[in-house]
Design a protein around this motif. Structure first.
Motif, PDB file in Angstrom:
ATOM      1  N   ALA A  96       0.846  -1.203   0.000  1.00 58.50           N
ATOM      2  CA  ALA A  96       0.000   0.000   0.000  1.00 58.50           C
ATOM      3  C   ALA A  96       0.881   1.253   0.000  1.00 58.50           C
ATOM      4  CB  ALA A  96      -0.919  -0.012   1.222  1.00 58.50           C
ATOM      5  N   TRP A  97       1.937   1.211   0.799  1.00 59.46           N
ATOM      6  CA  TRP A  97       2.844   2.366   0.872  1.00 59.46           C
ATOM      7  C   TRP A  97       3.527   2.583  -0.478  1.00 59.46           C
ATOM      8  CZ3 TRP A  97       7.848   4.010   0.345  1.00 59.46           C
ATOM      9  CH2 TRP A  97       8.193   5.221   0.985  1.00 59.46           C
ATOM     10  N   LEU A  98       3.990   1.491  -1.085  1.00 58.63           N
ATOM     11  CA  LEU A  98       4.689   1.609  -2.377  1.00 58.63           C
ATOM     12  C   LEU A  98       3.755   2.118  -3.482  1.00 58.63           C
ATOM     13  CD1 LEU A  98       6.993  -1.520  -2.323  1.00 58.63           C
ATOM     14  CD2 LEU A  98       7.737   0.852  -2.669  1.00 58.63           C
ATOM     15  N   ALA A  99       2.484   1.694  -3.436  1.00 54.35           N
ATOM     16  CA  ALA A  99       1.535   2.180  -4.451  1.00 54.35           C
ATOM     17  C   ALA A  99       1.368   3.694  -4.313  1.00 54.35           C
ATOM     18  CB  ALA A  99       0.196   1.463  -4.298  1.00 54.35           C
ATOM     19  N   GLY A 100       1.260   4.158  -3.075  1.00 54.48           N
ATOM     20  CA  GLY A 100       1.156   5.603  -2.845  1.00 54.48           C
ATOM     21  C   GLY A 100       2.422   6.321  -3.266  1.00 54.48           C
TER      22      GLY A 100
END
Ligand code: ADP
Ligand code: MG
Length: 319
Positions: A96-100
């Protein structure tokens, strides 16, 4: 020894290659590639969790800002963006962090037409290093070293907005609620002045982006140019949010906090009409602050009084 003394002492050497037009000490290096009709502009910056952004900061904000601080250095050179490299150190894969992170990164990359062309990915403490490349016509780059006595000093946009965002987030400043989002946006998603920088090439005699605060960054122009300056604090461009906070925070956040990524630049008197000519193209505005003078001091005046900020600016090894 501070951050800049360290760089001077250990890493500043005479250039050995004729292709190095400008090496350590400016916002970016300039390289002349044989046969090319433009110079390559190269800059790099690192953001570390807990130093440059808070523990647990959203991926979007980290991705956006890691690129923005580099693009801002290209802007300060008057460069046209070309490409960038991304070096990531991650403690774990957090999808989720990497997608953001990717969304923040590519939102800005698309806005300024920069291609991601490589990098490196390792496991370790969270940090992001970006190296950005741009181009300028030979002789067309803005440098820190061109200011002369009699030139005027300007800054783009408002100063101290990122500081207000930081103080708001940390609970040290109670702005009216409707002002929270604008100042947090200026802290998390600064707008690098790429178009402005390119338009200022040929007009400004010297330029820098404001990463460490006006006093420190104008100080770099003064040192590189061998001049002093006199600034009138009543001319500082302060937003209505800043006006609302002024009684609490005074001038210092606009002078020494940094993180605004506006451009500070100098213009010889004969080119002031040319500056007026490009000014209507840019909504940020270019604000006259004072003048370059002989000597090497930066004098800040508040009316008749000389003003001294509590500290001079952000420095990783202060004291
Ligand atoms: P900016 O804030 O514009 O990114 P910095 O204050 O980080 O610039 O760095 C000042 C100058 O010193 C720049 O020209 C930068 O490339 C150079 N520099 C910083 N650290 C090093 C290093 N370890 N080795 C060589 N040059 C460095
Ligand atoms: Mg810079």
């Amino acid at each position: 020894m501070d951050e800049f003394g360290l760089i001077d002492h250990y890493f500043t050497r005479p250039s050995r290659r004729p292709e190095v037009v400008l090496g350590v000490g400016d916002d970016a290096a300039l390289l002349a590639l044989p046969g090319a009709d433009r110079h390559l502009v190269v800059t790099t910056d690192t953001l570390i969790e807990g130093v440059h952004f808070a523990l647990g900061a959203p991926g979007y904000d980290v991705g956006y800002k890691a690129l923005a601080v580099n693009v801002s250095d290209l802007a300060a050179m008057g460069a046209r963006p070309l490409a960038f490299l991304l070096n990531l150190s991650l403690p774990a894969i957090d999808r989720a962090w990497l997608a953001g992170f990717r969304e923040g990164l590519f939102t800005l990359a698309d806005a300024v037409a920069l291609d991601l062309v490589g990098g490196d990915t390792v496991r370790g403490p969270l940090s992001v290093t970006i190296t950005a490349l741009g181009t300028v016509p030979p002789g067309g780059a803005l440098r820190r070293s061109g200011a002369r006595a009699g030139d005027r000093v300007y800054v783009s946009g408002f100063l101290g907005e990122a500081a207000l965002g930081f103080f708001t987030r940390s609970g040290r400043l109670a702005l009216p609620p409707e002002l929270h989002a604008p100042v947090l946006a200026r802290l998390d998603r600064p707008l690098p002045r790429i178009q402005e920088g390119q338009a200022l090439a040929g007009i400004a005699s010297a330029a820098i982006d404001i990463s460490d605060g006006l006093v420190a960054d104008l100080g770099h122009i003064l040192k590189a140019s061998g001049v002093g300056a006199e600034i009138d604090l009543r001319r500082l461009p302060l937003s209505s949010a800043y006006d609302a906070a002024f009684a609490t925070v005074g001038y210092d956040p606009a002078l020494v906090f940094g993180d605004d990524y506006e451009l500070c630049f100098t213009v010889p008197p004969e080119r002031v009409p040319a500056l007026a000519g490009i000014t209507p193209r840019f909504s940020c505005g270019f604000h006259y602050l004072g003048d370059i003078v002989a000597g090497h001091e930066l004098v800040l005046r508040d009316g008749q009084d000389v003003y001294a900020p509590a500290r001079s600016g952000y420095n990783h090894f202060d004291g």
